[in-house]
Design a protein around this motif. Structure first.
Motif, PDB file in Angstrom:
ATOM      1  N   ASP A   1       0.926  -1.213   0.023  1.00 55.87           N
ATOM      2  CA  ASP A   1      -0.021   0.025   0.047  1.00 55.87           C
ATOM      3  C   ASP A   1       0.801   1.041   0.053  1.00 55.87           C
ATOM      4  OD1 ASP A   1      -2.239  -1.395   0.050  1.00 55.87           O
ATOM      5  OD2 ASP A   1      -2.868  -1.236   2.292  1.00 55.87           O
ATOM      6  N   GLN A   2       1.965   1.311   0.856  1.00 56.01           N
ATOM      7  CA  GLN A   2       2.852   2.368   0.853  1.00 56.01           C
ATOM      8  C   GLN A   2       3.601   2.626  -0.359  1.00 56.01           C
ATOM      9  OE1 GLN A   2       3.117   4.732   3.585  1.00 56.01           O
ATOM     10  NE2 GLN A   2       1.315   3.471   4.224  1.00 56.01           N
ATOM     11  N   LEU A   3       3.843   1.598  -1.114  1.00 57.16           N
ATOM     12  CA  LEU A   3       4.683   1.666  -2.216  1.00 57.16           C
ATOM     13  C   LEU A   3       3.664   2.158  -3.551  1.00 57.16           C
ATOM     14  CD1 LEU A   3       7.290   1.428  -4.046  1.00 57.16           C
ATOM     15  CD2 LEU A   3       6.468  -1.220  -4.185  1.00 57.16           C
ATOM     16  N   VAL A   4       2.483   1.897  -3.373  1.00 54.42           N
ATOM     17  CA  VAL A   4       1.589   2.316  -4.516  1.00 54.42           C
ATOM     18  C   VAL A   4       1.453   3.685  -4.139  1.00 54.42           C
ATOM     19  CG1 VAL A   4      -0.767   2.166  -4.993  1.00 54.42           C
ATOM     20  CG2 VAL A   4       0.364   0.013  -4.814  1.00 54.42           C
ATOM     21  N   LYS A   5       1.146   4.112  -2.924  1.00 54.71           N
ATOM     22  CA  LYS A   5       0.919   5.581  -2.671  1.00 54.71           C
ATOM     23  C   LYS A   5       2.336   6.353  -3.136  1.00 54.71           C
ATOM     24  CE  LYS A   5      -2.365   4.853   0.916  1.00 54.71           C
ATOM     25  NZ  LYS A   5      -2.409   4.746   2.788  1.00 54.71           N
ATOM     26  N   LEU A   6       3.482   5.724  -2.924  1.00 48.12           N
ATOM     27  CA  LEU A   6       4.570   6.361  -3.248  1.00 48.12           C
ATOM     28  C   LEU A   6       4.758   6.764  -4.838  1.00 48.12           C
ATOM     29  CD1 LEU A   6       7.654   7.683  -2.645  1.00 48.12           C
ATOM     30  CD2 LEU A   6       8.284   5.577  -2.784  1.00 48.12           C
ATOM     31  N   CYS A   7       4.389   5.728  -5.538  1.00 48.83           N
ATOM     32  CA  CYS A   7       4.499   5.890  -6.937  1.00 48.83           C
ATOM     33  C   CYS A   7       3.415   6.709  -7.574  1.00 48.83           C
ATOM     34  CB  CYS A   7       4.135   4.347  -7.539  1.00 48.83           C
ATOM     35  SG  CYS A   7       5.385   2.944  -7.370  1.00 48.83           S
ATOM     36  N   GLU A   8       2.138   6.508  -6.846  1.00 50.23           N
ATOM     37  CA  GLU A   8       1.069   7.652  -7.404  1.00 50.23           C
ATOM     38  C   GLU A   8       1.435   9.024  -6.995  1.00 50.23           C
ATOM     39  OE1 GLU A   8      -2.201   5.938  -5.662  1.00 50.23           O
ATOM     40  OE2 GLU A   8      -2.691   4.475  -7.289  1.00 50.23           O
ATOM     41  N   TRP A   9       2.099   9.223  -6.074  1.00 51.02           N
ATOM     42  CA  TRP A   9       2.592  10.735  -5.750  1.00 51.02           C
ATOM     43  C   TRP A   9       3.548  11.065  -6.573  1.00 51.02           C
ATOM     44  CZ3 TRP A   9       7.490  12.065  -4.260  1.00 51.02           C
ATOM     45  CH2 TRP A   9       7.660  13.428  -3.879  1.00 51.02           C
ATOM     46  N   LEU A  10       4.643  10.082  -6.824  1.00 48.45           N
ATOM     47  CA  LEU A  10       5.847  10.804  -7.634  1.00 48.45           C
ATOM     48  C   LEU A  10       5.494  10.809  -8.986  1.00 48.45           C
ATOM     49  CD1 LEU A  10       8.707  11.129  -7.737  1.00 48.45           C
ATOM     50  CD2 LEU A  10       9.050   8.721  -8.219  1.00 48.45           C
ATOM     51  N   ALA A  11       4.360  10.124  -9.694  1.00 46.97           N
ATOM     52  CA  ALA A  11       4.068  10.209 -10.908  1.00 46.97           C
ATOM     53  C   ALA A  11       3.337  11.530 -11.103  1.00 46.97           C
ATOM     54  CB  ALA A  11       3.124   9.087 -11.242  1.00 46.97           C
ATOM     55  N   ALA A  12       2.548  11.982 -10.043  1.00 48.67           N
ATOM     56  CA  ALA A  12       1.878  13.587 -10.055  1.00 48.67           C
ATOM     57  C   ALA A  12       2.574  14.603  -9.831  1.00 48.67           C
ATOM     58  CB  ALA A  12       0.662  13.356  -9.071  1.00 48.67           C
ATOM     59  N   GLN A  13       3.799  14.516  -9.520  1.00 46.26           N
ATOM     60  CA  GLN A  13       4.604  15.807  -9.486  1.00 46.26           C
ATOM     61  C   GLN A  13       5.254  16.405 -10.485  1.00 46.26           C
ATOM     62  OE1 GLN A  13       4.857  16.731  -6.360  1.00 46.26           O
ATOM     63  NE2 GLN A  13       3.447  14.976  -6.068  1.00 46.26           N
ATOM     64  N   PRO A  14       4.846  17.662 -10.868  1.00 46.20           N
ATOM     65  CA  PRO A  14       5.511  18.229 -11.992  1.00 46.20           C
ATOM     66  C   PRO A  14       6.978  18.031 -11.984  1.00 46.20           C
ATOM     67  CG  PRO A  14       4.113  19.712 -10.946  1.00 46.20           C
ATOM     68  CD  PRO A  14       4.234  18.706 -10.196  1.00 46.20           C
ATOM     69  N   PHE A  15       7.786  17.690 -13.228  1.00 48.18           N
ATOM     70  CA  PHE A  15       9.107  17.488 -13.145  1.00 48.18           C
ATOM     71  C   PHE A  15       9.884  18.457 -12.553  1.00 48.18           C
ATOM     72  CE2 PHE A  15      13.286  16.823 -15.514  1.00 48.18           C
ATOM     73  CZ  PHE A  15      13.543  15.502 -14.945  1.00 48.18           C
ATOM     74  N   ALA A  16       9.717  19.563 -13.090  1.00 48.85           N
ATOM     75  CA  ALA A  16      10.450  20.804 -12.713  1.00 48.85           C
ATOM     76  C   ALA A  16      10.590  20.620 -11.342  1.00 48.85           C
ATOM     77  CB  ALA A  16       9.744  22.061 -13.176  1.00 48.85           C
ATOM     78  N   ASP A  17       9.283  20.646 -10.383  1.00 50.00           N
ATOM     79  CA  ASP A  17       9.493  20.615  -9.046  1.00 50.00           C
ATOM     80  C   ASP A  17      10.300  19.657  -8.212  1.00 50.00           C
ATOM     81  OD1 ASP A  17       7.627  22.694  -9.191  1.00 50.00           O
ATOM     82  OD2 ASP A  17       5.818  21.593  -8.509  1.00 50.00           O
ATOM     83  N   LEU A  18      10.712  18.727  -9.185  1.00 45.16           N
ATOM     84  CA  LEU A  18      11.505  17.687  -8.484  1.00 45.16           C
ATOM     85  C   LEU A  18      12.872  17.816  -8.913  1.00 45.16           C
ATOM     86  CD1 LEU A  18       9.372  14.517  -9.852  1.00 45.16           C
ATOM     87  CD2 LEU A  18       9.530  15.374  -7.542  1.00 45.16           C
ATOM     88  N   MET A  19      13.340  18.769  -9.675  1.00 46.47           N
ATOM     89  CA  MET A  19      14.750  18.941 -10.040  1.00 46.47           C
ATOM     90  C   MET A  19      15.395  20.030  -9.063  1.00 46.47           C
ATOM     91  SD  MET A  19      15.592  17.039 -12.320  1.00 46.47           S
ATOM     92  CE  MET A  19      14.911  15.863 -11.503  1.00 46.47           C
ATOM     93  N   PRO A  20      16.613  20.163  -8.863  1.00 46.63           N
ATOM     94  CA  PRO A  20      17.223  21.056  -7.935  1.00 46.63           C
ATOM     95  C   PRO A  20      16.861  22.427  -8.177  1.00 46.63           C
ATOM     96  CG  PRO A  20      19.023  19.793  -9.021  1.00 46.63           C
ATOM     97  CD  PRO A  20      17.544  19.521 -10.035  1.00 46.63           C
ATOM     98  N   ASP A  21      16.716  23.153  -6.782  1.00 50.99           N
ATOM     99  CA  ASP A  21      16.525  24.554  -6.897  1.00 50.99           C
ATOM    100  C   ASP A  21      17.704  25.343  -7.443  1.00 50.99           C
ATOM    101  OD1 ASP A  21      14.063  24.145  -5.604  1.00 50.99           O
ATOM    102  OD2 ASP A  21      15.027  24.325  -3.507  1.00 50.99           O
ATOM    103  N   PRO A  22      17.337  26.556  -8.133  1.00 51.59           N
ATOM    104  CA  PRO A  22      18.469  27.399  -8.389  1.00 51.59           C
ATOM    105  C   PRO A  22      19.336  27.933  -7.403  1.00 51.59           C
ATOM    106  CG  PRO A  22      16.527  28.624  -8.550  1.00 51.59           C
ATOM    107  CD  PRO A  22      16.036  27.323  -8.219  1.00 51.59           C
ATOM    108  N   HIS A  23      20.695  28.393  -7.695  1.00 50.98           N
ATOM    109  CA  HIS A  23      21.366  28.587  -6.910  1.00 50.98           C
ATOM    110  C   HIS A  23      20.935  30.173  -6.192  1.00 50.98           C
ATOM    111  CE1 HIS A  23      25.074  30.702  -5.252  1.00 50.98           C
ATOM    112  NE2 HIS A  23      25.810  29.498  -5.535  1.00 50.98           N
ATOM    113  N   VAL A  24      21.346  30.325  -4.820  1.00 48.40           N
ATOM    114  CA  VAL A  24      20.868  31.495  -4.189  1.00 48.40           C
ATOM    115  C   VAL A  24      21.607  32.419  -4.644  1.00 48.40           C
ATOM    116  CG1 VAL A  24      20.540  32.151  -1.768  1.00 48.40           C
ATOM    117  CG2 VAL A  24      20.300  29.683  -2.101  1.00 48.40           C
ATOM    118  N   ASP A  25      20.648  33.454  -4.797  1.00 48.07           N
ATOM    119  CA  ASP A  25      21.251  34.833  -5.099  1.00 48.07           C
ATOM    120  C   ASP A  25      22.236  35.399  -4.053  1.00 48.07           C
ATOM    121  OD1 ASP A  25      20.130  34.652  -7.549  1.00 48.07           O
ATOM    122  OD2 ASP A  25      18.335  35.831  -6.917  1.00 48.07           O
TER     123      ASP A  25
END
Length: 257
Positions: free
Chosen positions: A233-257
């Motif tokens: 159940d936990q693995l299914v929820k993890l997969c569904e959560w991950l699939a729903a995330q916009p790819f850009a939100d999963l990538m590194p944040d930009p360098h701090v100004d």
């Protein structure tokens, strides 16, 4: 969907619609006198295949041999050196990215793989190839595992024994479970493994003569089914959560100004 069972045109249809893959990983190493050496990869594959069946996401073939030199004194234990393992998993993951996968769940059932999978995930994240995360079944349901057993044990203990009794009972030597407990180590306190703050061991045999910990006689197939269901159940929820995330939100944040 299991990748190895599919014809390539049908896989193309998957890659057009989805970008997530489930990768099971484990080990081939001693798990005491009562469990098969394939315990970890059998658990990982069963959970990954179950999640794939329930969600429709792609499950790859299993990586069966991991980082296990700390069990090398026991017959049949297999391992690859840590840098080789990391490079192999990274290459495997970049292979998936070539086909359009940009998020990966490493369904891992071997503690010796954890830090190396996290390092691979960091490499893929840093160059924005994919978002890959490591998942351990028992860490997804810690309270249930703790409640199920008085003496759990980190390796070859009742949690893994119960899971194998549910997944592949014919491979469990149930007549050896008392010997596994009595010939191993039931209690394993953190303070026993350190001197003045330093970890003082490298190999499993230094702490357990037969390589396992906990009270294996507490395991039952019924408990194994409960653990398997809850972890799935936990693995299914993890997969569904991950699939729903916009790819850009999963990538590194930009360098701090």
């Amino acid at each position: 969907m299991y990748l190895a069972d599919e014809a390539w045109p049908d896989l193309g249809t998957y890659f057009e619609a989805e970008s997530l893959a489930i990768v099971p990983l484990g080990s081939t190493e001693q798990h005491g006198p009562h469990l098969p050496e394939g315990t970890d990869h059998l658990i990982a594959e069963a959970l990954a295949r179950e999640a794939a069946e329930r969600t429709g996401y792609l499950c790859t073939p299993t990586i069966n041999i991991g980082v296990s030199p700390h069990h090398r004194q026991f017959h049949g234990t297999m391992w690859v050196d840590a840098p080789v393992f990391r490079d192999y998993v990274e290459s495997f993951s970049r292979n998936l990215a070539y086909h359009g996968i940009d998020r990966i769940v490493y369904v891992n059932a071997h503690g010796g793989n954890v830090e190396h999978l996290r390092e691979v995930g960091r490499r893929l994240h840093d160059d924005e190839t994919a978002y890959a995360i490591e998942w351990m079944w028992d860490e997804s349901i810690p309270d249930l595992v703790d409640e199920a057993f008085e003496h759990n044990g980190p390796h070859g203990g009742p949690k893994e024994t119960a899971m194998l009794m549910h997944i592949a009972r014919e491979l469990v030597h149930e007549d050896r479970m008392t010997d596994a407990r009595d010939g191993g180590r039931v209690e394993l306190g953190a303070d026993e493994l350190r001197e003045h703050g330093a970890r003082t061991f490298y190999d499993a045999v230094e702490n357990s003569p037969n390589g396992v910990f906990g009270d294996q006689t507490d395991a039952t197939p019924e408990i194994g089914a409960e653990l398997f269901g809850a972890a799935s159940d936990q693995l299914v929820k993890l997969c569904e959560w991950l699939a729903a995330q916009p790819f850009a939100d999963l990538m590194p944040d930009p360098h701090v100004d």
